[in-house]
Design a protein around this motif. Structure first.
Motif, short mmCIF file in Angstrom:
data_model
loop_
_atom_site.label_atom_id
_atom_site.label_comp_id
_atom_site.label_asym_id
_atom_site.label_seq_id
_atom_site.Cartn_x
_atom_site.Cartn_y
_atom_site.Cartn_z
N ALA A 1 0.84 -1.20 0.00
CA ALA A 1 0.00 0.00 0.00
C ALA A 1 0.87 1.25 0.00
CB ALA A 1 -0.91 0.01 1.23
N ILE A 2 0.38 2.28 -0.66
CA ILE A 2 1.02 3.59 -0.65
C ILE A 2 0.25 4.43 0.36
CG2 ILE A 2 1.49 5.68 -1.98
CD1 ILE A 2 1.67 3.86 -4.46
N SER A 3 0.96 5.08 1.26
CA SER A 3 0.28 5.93 2.24
C SER A 3 0.89 7.32 2.21
CB SER A 3 0.37 5.33 3.64
OG SER A 3 1.71 5.20 4.05
N TYR A 4 0.04 8.30 2.52
CA TYR A 4 0.45 9.70 2.56
C TYR A 4 0.21 10.20 3.98
CZ TYR A 4 0.07 9.27 -2.48
OH TYR A 4 0.23 8.86 -3.76
N HIS A 5 1.16 10.97 4.49
CA HIS A 5 1.04 11.51 5.84
C HIS A 5 1.19 13.02 5.77
CE1 HIS A 5 1.52 7.46 7.59
NE2 HIS A 5 2.25 7.28 6.51
N HIS A 6 0.23 13.74 6.30
CA HIS A 6 0.26 15.20 6.36
C HIS A 6 0.89 15.56 7.70
CE1 HIS A 6 -1.94 19.22 6.59
NE2 HIS A 6 -1.18 19.28 5.53
N VAL A 7 2.10 16.15 7.65
CA VAL A 7 2.92 16.35 8.84
C VAL A 7 3.36 17.81 8.95
CG1 VAL A 7 5.03 15.59 10.01
CG2 VAL A 7 3.80 14.00 8.55
N PRO A 8 3.31 18.38 10.16
CA PRO A 8 3.86 19.74 10.33
C PRO A 8 5.35 19.75 9.96
CG PRO A 8 2.51 19.13 12.21
CD PRO A 8 2.68 17.89 11.38
N GLN A 9 5.76 20.70 9.16
CA GLN A 9 7.12 20.76 8.63
C GLN A 9 8.16 20.86 9.74
OE1 GLN A 9 7.49 23.34 5.25
NE2 GLN A 9 9.68 23.55 5.51
N ASP A 10 7.86 21.57 10.79
CA ASP A 10 8.85 21.71 11.86
C ASP A 10 9.14 20.39 12.57
OD1 ASP A 10 6.21 21.98 12.88
OD2 ASP A 10 6.94 22.95 14.70
N LEU A 11 8.22 19.44 12.52
CA LEU A 11 8.43 18.14 13.16
C LEU A 11 9.39 17.24 12.37
CD1 LEU A 11 4.87 17.24 14.52
CD2 LEU A 11 6.79 18.33 15.72
N VAL A 12 9.58 17.55 11.09
CA VAL A 12 10.49 16.74 10.27
C VAL A 12 11.63 17.59 9.70
CG1 VAL A 12 8.80 14.97 9.67
CG2 VAL A 12 8.98 17.00 8.24
N ALA A 13 11.86 18.76 10.29
CA ALA A 13 12.88 19.69 9.79
C ALA A 13 14.27 19.06 9.76
CB ALA A 13 12.88 20.97 10.61
N ALA A 14 14.62 18.29 10.79
CA ALA A 14 15.95 17.67 10.83
C ALA A 14 16.12 16.67 9.70
CB ALA A 14 16.17 16.99 12.18
N ALA A 15 15.09 15.89 9.41
CA ALA A 15 15.16 14.92 8.32
C ALA A 15 15.23 15.63 6.97
CB ALA A 15 13.94 13.98 8.35
N ILE A 16 14.49 16.70 6.81
CA ILE A 16 14.53 17.48 5.56
C ILE A 16 15.92 18.05 5.33
CG2 ILE A 16 13.68 19.59 4.44
CD1 ILE A 16 10.94 19.00 5.76
N ALA A 17 16.54 18.55 6.40
CA ALA A 17 17.87 19.14 6.28
C ALA A 17 18.92 18.12 5.84
CB ALA A 17 18.28 19.77 7.61
N LYS A 18 18.71 16.85 6.13
CA LYS A 18 19.68 15.79 5.81
C LYS A 18 19.34 15.05 4.52
CE LYS A 18 20.64 14.94 10.67
NZ LYS A 18 20.46 13.99 11.77
#
Length: 112
Positions: free
Chosen positions: A19-36
């Motif tokens: 299954a493909i799933s989509y998660h709507h997440v506040p950007q600040d909660l994943v900021a560290a992952a985005i930066a890397k």
């Protein structure tokens, strides 16, 4: 009017559930992952700032191809057609095939 909290959509393919799933997440909660992580930027001005059906089809296709690059199951079931009419699920069967000349963002099929 107060600005809304920035959000992002995380797309996952679950091999077990198929299954493909989509998660709507506040950007600040994943900021560290985005930066890397590596990003794929799609400037809207390259498409005359038009977010239409064709743009959505291309964006969705790109996301599916990225997911399929890490999933043998999904890759084996992917059947997308590119601008040149080639099947995007795997390499061309032609021995000396070259990708079409489409400009700097050839994966979008954007014409110069």
């Amino acid at each position: 009017m107060e600005a809304k909290r920035k959000t992002c959509v995380i797309t996952l393919f679950d091999e077990e559930a198929k299954a493909i799933s989509y998660h709507h997440v506040p950007q600040d909660l994943v900021a560290a992952a985005i930066a890397k992580s590596a990003s794929v930027d799609v400037p809207l001005e390259d498409f005359d700032n038009q977010v239409n059906d064709d743009f959505a089809r291309r964006l969705g296709g790109m996301i599916l191809m990225i997911l399929a690059g890490r999933s043998p199951f999904l890759k084996s079931h992917l059947s997308l057609t590119t601008e040149a009419g080639r099947d995007a699920s795997g390499p061309s069967s032609e021995p000396h095939a070259r990708p079409p000349e489409t400009g700097k963002r050839s994966w979008w099929g954007k014409k110069p």
